[in-house]
Design an enzyme around this catalytic site. Structure first.
Site, PDB file in Angstrom:
ATOM      1  N   GLU A 189       0.846  -1.190   0.000  1.00 35.49           N
ATOM      2  CA  GLU A 189       0.000   0.000   0.000  1.00 35.49           C
ATOM      3  C   GLU A 189       0.879   1.236   0.000  1.00 35.49           C
ATOM      4  O   GLU A 189       2.101   1.146   0.153  1.00 35.49           O
ATOM      5  CB  GLU A 189      -0.954  -0.002   1.191  1.00 35.49           C
ATOM      6  CG  GLU A 189      -0.266  -0.006   2.541  1.00 35.49           C
ATOM      7  CD  GLU A 189      -1.246  -0.132   3.711  1.00 35.49           C
ATOM      8  OE1 GLU A 189      -0.878   0.314   4.814  1.00 35.49           O
ATOM      9  OE2 GLU A 189      -2.351  -0.671   3.539  1.00 35.49           O
TER      10      GLU A 189
ATOM     11  N   HIS B 218      -4.134   2.822   7.633  1.00 34.33           N
ATOM     12  CA  HIS B 218      -2.991   2.456   8.458  1.00 34.33           C
ATOM     13  C   HIS B 218      -2.119   3.656   8.798  1.00 34.33           C
ATOM     14  O   HIS B 218      -2.022   4.611   8.033  1.00 34.33           O
ATOM     15  CB  HIS B 218      -2.123   1.419   7.729  1.00 34.33           C
ATOM     16  CG  HIS B 218      -2.750   0.064   7.690  1.00 34.33           C
ATOM     17  ND1 HIS B 218      -2.441  -0.861   6.724  1.00 34.33           N
ATOM     18  CD2 HIS B 218      -3.668  -0.532   8.491  1.00 34.33           C
ATOM     19  CE1 HIS B 218      -3.142  -1.964   6.934  1.00 34.33           C
ATOM     20  NE2 HIS B 218      -3.884  -1.788   7.998  1.00 34.33           N
TER      21      HIS B 218
END
Length: 293
Positions: free
Chosen positions: A209, A247
């Site tokens: 990511e 996150h």
């Protein structure tokens, strides 16, 4: 063979008497994981789902031979729980706890490295070797024994991609959710080394990511050291700079950590990058077929 966890795993659940610890201990035991002990200070002598509870990790290790620990304790106490396990001789620690302070993890990682303890997490879903051991909060029913190793910073994407692999009759050797925090334990390169050495793993899926440069480092390592087929997917391809996407580590800053840079790095390493998660089984089948000819 698999990596990290298997039928030889003797699992200890730290925080087993709490809500999450009790629930997931029951699920892991029902899957077939060999859970030999749990710990909660002051609760020694009790049991949860037939699992004996001890006051300390040291006592649990001494009496049961536990070699792996999973941590279900609140974030403010997670670092101490990791250290307790490491000093007690636990070889592998999986920290599920979310929101562990970065400063705590900076201190912890340097200490456990000296102790020879390996860490997965924190803020991760854990890992599974299908039909052998589930150590974490992963939904065991979607996994199938096979030859694909998968590692991911995203828990939900792990489940989505595994489900697609299973539906395409592509079972998994070991699946590892490494978590998305900026300071964590084992990461892509560590796991790539293990998958490369594992005879049961014949193909590898890497789910990354935005944020940081771990994917770029992994791409460089793959180009130089990995002989097995690898495919990748990068989450957050439409994320705007400066916007945190879930996150703590998934944020683009100062023009670095973009999906474009990561995709470019994998392309240079000869690693196909899926535009959508649904493309992963197709790309991996093609890559594995091409490299076995």
């Amino acid at each position: 063979m698999s990596i990290l966890v298997n039928t030889d795993t003797k699992l200890l659940v730290q925080g087993i008497t709490g809500r999450d610890g009790q629930f997931h201990a029951g699920r892991m035991k029902a899957y077939g994981t060999n859970i030999v002990a749990g710990t909660t200070p002051g609760k020694g002598g009790e049991d949860v789902h037939g699992i004996p509870v001890f006051d300390s990790v040291e006592e649990a290790v001494r009496k049961t031979g536990a070699n792996t620990s999973i941590i279900f304790v609140p974030a403010p106490f997670a670092a101490d729980a990791i250290l307790e396990a490491s000093y007690a001789g636990i070889e592998l620690v999986i920290a599920i706890s979310e929101g562990v302070p970065i400063q705590d993890m900076i201190k912890v990682t340097s200490i456990i490295e000296k102790n020879g303890t390996r860490l997965i997490g924190p803020n991760c879903p854990g890992l599974i070797t299908p039909d052998e051991a589930l150590v974490g909060i992963l939904p065991g029913m979607i996994f199938k024994k096979g030859n694909v190793g998968l590692m991911s910073r995203s828990g939900t994407l792990t489940y989505e991609v595994v489900n697609m692999l299973t539906k395409n009759d592509m079972g998994q050797s070991t699946v590892v959710g490494i978590g998305g925090d900026p300071v964590a334990g084992l990461y892509y390169i560590d796991l790539l080394k293990m998958y490369e050495a594992d005879p049961e793993t014949e193909g590898i899926v890497l789910i990354g990511e935005i944020g940081g440069d771990a994917e770029e480092q992994a791409a460089e390592y793959i180009a130089k050291n990995i002989s097995k087929p690898v495919v990748a997917f990068i989450a957050g391809q439409t994320a705007p700079p400066g916007k945190r996407m879930g996150h703590a580590g998934a944020i683009i800053s100062s023009g670095s950590g973009t999906a474009e840079e990561k995709i470019k790095a994998f392309a240079a390493a000869g690693v196909p990058v899926a535009k959508e998660p649904s493309e992963i089984p197709i790309l991996l089948k093609e890559k594995m077929a091409k490299e076995t000819v």
